[in-house]
Design a protein around this motif. Structure first.
Motif, short mmCIF file in Angstrom:
data_model
loop_
_atom_site.label_atom_id
_atom_site.label_comp_id
_atom_site.label_asym_id
_atom_site.label_seq_id
_atom_site.Cartn_x
_atom_site.Cartn_y
_atom_site.Cartn_z
N VAL A 1 -47.41 45.20 -28.15
CA VAL A 1 -47.51 44.45 -29.41
C VAL A 1 -48.71 44.91 -30.22
N ALA A 2 -49.84 45.09 -29.55
CA ALA A 2 -51.05 45.56 -30.25
C ALA A 2 -50.85 46.98 -30.77
N HIS A 3 -50.16 47.80 -30.01
CA HIS A 3 -49.92 49.19 -30.42
C HIS A 3 -49.14 49.26 -31.73
N PHE A 4 -48.19 48.36 -31.90
CA PHE A 4 -47.34 48.39 -33.09
C PHE A 4 -47.82 47.46 -34.21
N ALA A 5 -48.94 46.79 -34.00
CA ALA A 5 -49.47 45.90 -35.03
C ALA A 5 -49.70 46.68 -36.31
N GLY A 6 -49.23 46.14 -37.42
CA GLY A 6 -49.40 46.79 -38.71
C GLY A 6 -48.39 47.87 -39.01
N THR A 7 -47.41 48.08 -38.14
CA THR A 7 -46.36 49.06 -38.37
C THR A 7 -45.06 48.33 -38.70
N GLU A 8 -44.02 49.10 -38.99
CA GLU A 8 -42.74 48.51 -39.32
C GLU A 8 -41.87 48.23 -38.09
N THR A 9 -42.33 48.64 -36.91
CA THR A 9 -41.54 48.40 -35.70
C THR A 9 -41.53 46.91 -35.37
N ILE A 10 -40.35 46.37 -35.09
CA ILE A 10 -40.15 44.94 -34.84
C ILE A 10 -40.14 44.71 -33.33
N ILE A 11 -40.79 43.65 -32.89
CA ILE A 11 -40.88 43.33 -31.47
C ILE A 11 -39.84 42.28 -31.08
N ALA A 12 -39.08 42.58 -30.03
CA ALA A 12 -38.19 41.60 -29.40
C ALA A 12 -38.88 41.13 -28.12
N ASP A 13 -39.33 39.90 -28.12
CA ASP A 13 -40.19 39.37 -27.07
C ASP A 13 -39.37 38.90 -25.86
N GLU A 14 -39.59 39.56 -24.71
CA GLU A 14 -38.94 39.17 -23.46
C GLU A 14 -39.97 38.73 -22.43
N THR A 15 -41.12 38.26 -22.88
CA THR A 15 -42.16 37.91 -21.93
C THR A 15 -41.74 36.77 -21.00
N ALA A 16 -40.88 35.88 -21.47
CA ALA A 16 -40.44 34.76 -20.63
C ALA A 16 -39.54 35.23 -19.49
N GLN A 17 -38.70 36.23 -19.76
CA GLN A 17 -37.78 36.76 -18.74
C GLN A 17 -37.34 38.15 -19.15
N ILE A 18 -37.49 39.10 -18.25
CA ILE A 18 -36.99 40.44 -18.54
C ILE A 18 -35.47 40.42 -18.46
N LEU A 19 -34.82 41.03 -19.43
CA LEU A 19 -33.38 40.88 -19.59
C LEU A 19 -32.58 42.14 -19.26
N GLU A 20 -33.26 43.22 -18.84
CA GLU A 20 -32.62 44.51 -18.58
C GLU A 20 -32.03 45.07 -19.88
N THR A 21 -31.37 46.21 -19.79
CA THR A 21 -30.93 46.87 -21.02
C THR A 21 -29.85 46.10 -21.75
N GLY A 22 -28.87 45.59 -21.02
CA GLY A 22 -27.78 44.87 -21.67
C GLY A 22 -28.22 43.53 -22.24
N GLY A 23 -28.91 42.75 -21.44
CA GLY A 23 -29.40 41.47 -21.92
C GLY A 23 -30.42 41.63 -23.02
N GLY A 24 -31.24 42.69 -22.91
CA GLY A 24 -32.23 42.94 -23.95
C GLY A 24 -31.59 43.30 -25.28
N LEU A 25 -30.55 44.14 -25.22
CA LEU A 25 -29.85 44.49 -26.46
C LEU A 25 -29.20 43.26 -27.07
#
Length: 228
Positions: free
Chosen positions: A66-90
Motif C-alpha cells: 500500500v505504501a509503495h503505491f501511495a500517490g500512484t494510479e494503482t488501485i488496492i484491493a484489500d484482502e487483509t481480513a482473509q486471503i482469497l487466492e487467485t479466483g476469490g481475489g479476482l
C-alpha cells in the motif's frame, strides 16, 4: 460484442514462502530484481501496453505494498481480513476492475522481448474465447521446475497436460465466477469450467520468461534482462 479489456488485475497477496528468507521481512512483489521491485516490472509492462486501470490485491505485509503505491494510479484491493487466492481475489476485485473481460498478471515473473499484454490483446477473440493464456515451452522457461501446465492444440485451444508453462499473463472473462461457492479458491476452478466448454485458448510468448519464485531465480532473471 465484448471488447478487449482495459483493466488488469495484479496478484500480489501471496505469502511467498518459496522466497524465504527474503520474504521474512517484505512481501515477494517488493523483492528487487534488476534494480526495481518485482511488481514494478509488471506495472511497467501493463503501462507500456496502454492498460488504463490496474488493481493489485494485498494480504501478506499489505502495508508495505500500500505504501509503495501511495500517490500512484494503482488501485488496492484489500484482502487483509482473509486471503482469497487467485479466483476469490479476482472475484472480490471485480467492482474495482469494471465489467467484462480483464487482464490478469502474476507478480513473480519477469518477461523480456515482445510485450505479452499487447500480444494477448491482439489475439483476443471474445466470440470463441472465455480465456486466453500466454504460454512458453517448458524448455524455454527459466527458473521453472516441472513438465508444464498445458498442451496446445493446432487450433489454439489448450488442454491440461505437459509441454507449455502458463506464464502468469492472461485475458479472462469472469462470467460464471459468481457460481463458485467457496470464498477463497484458485482460478483453476474457473479454468476447468471453461476448458470443459472448449473456450480456453493459448498463445506462445516469443521472448524470455523467468519464474522468480525462489531466491536463486533472481540472478537468472537479471541475466535474461541484460541479454534482452
Amino acid at each position: 460484442m465484448t471488447q478487449a479489456p482495459t483493466a488488469l488485475m495484479l496478484f500480489a497477496a501471496g505469502f511467498g514462502t518459496r522466497m524465504a528468507p527474503l520474504t521474512d521481512t517484505m512481501p515477494k512483489p517488493l523483492i528487487p530484481v534488476a534494480g526495481k521491485p518485482l511488481i514494478d516490472h509488471a506495472v511497467d509492462l501493463a503501462r507500456a501496453a496502454g492498460v488504463a486501470r490496474i488493481v493489485a490485491n494485498v494480504h501478506y505485509r499489505a502495508d508495505q505494498i500500500v505504501a509503495h503505491f501511495a500517490g500512484t494510479e494503482t488501485i488496492i484491493a484489500d484482502e487483509t481480513a482473509q486471503i482469497l487466492e487467485t479466483g476469490g481475489g479476482l472475484r472480490a476485485a471485480l467492482p474495482l476492475l469494471g465489467p467484462g473481460p480483464v487482464f490478469t498478471l502474476n507478480t513473480d515473473a519477469i518477461w523480456s522481448g515482445e510485450n505479452v499484454i499487447t500480444k494477448l490483446r491482439a489475439a483476443w477473440e471474445p466470440e470463441q474465447m472465455s480465456a486466453l493464456l500466454a504460454l512458453i515451452p517448458c524448455e524455454e522457461a527459466l527458473g521453472y521446475r516441472g513438465a508444464g501446465d498445458f498442451s496446445l492444440d493446432p487450433d489454439g485451444r489448450i488442454r491440461r497436460g505437459p509441454g507449455y508453462v502458463y506464464t502468469g499473463a492472461q485475458i479472462i472473462n469472469p462470467a460464471g465466477i459468481e457460481t463458485i461457492s467457496a470464498p477463497a479458491f484458485s482460478l483453476n476452478l474457473l479454468w476447468d469450467k471453461l476448458l470443459a466448454q472448449g473456450r480456453v485458448f493459448g498463445i506462445v510468448h516469443r521472448g524470455g520468461w523467468c519464474d522468480v519464485g525462489r531466491p536463486e531465480s533472481i540472478a537468472l532473471a537479471e541475466t535474461m534482462l541484460r541479454h534482452d
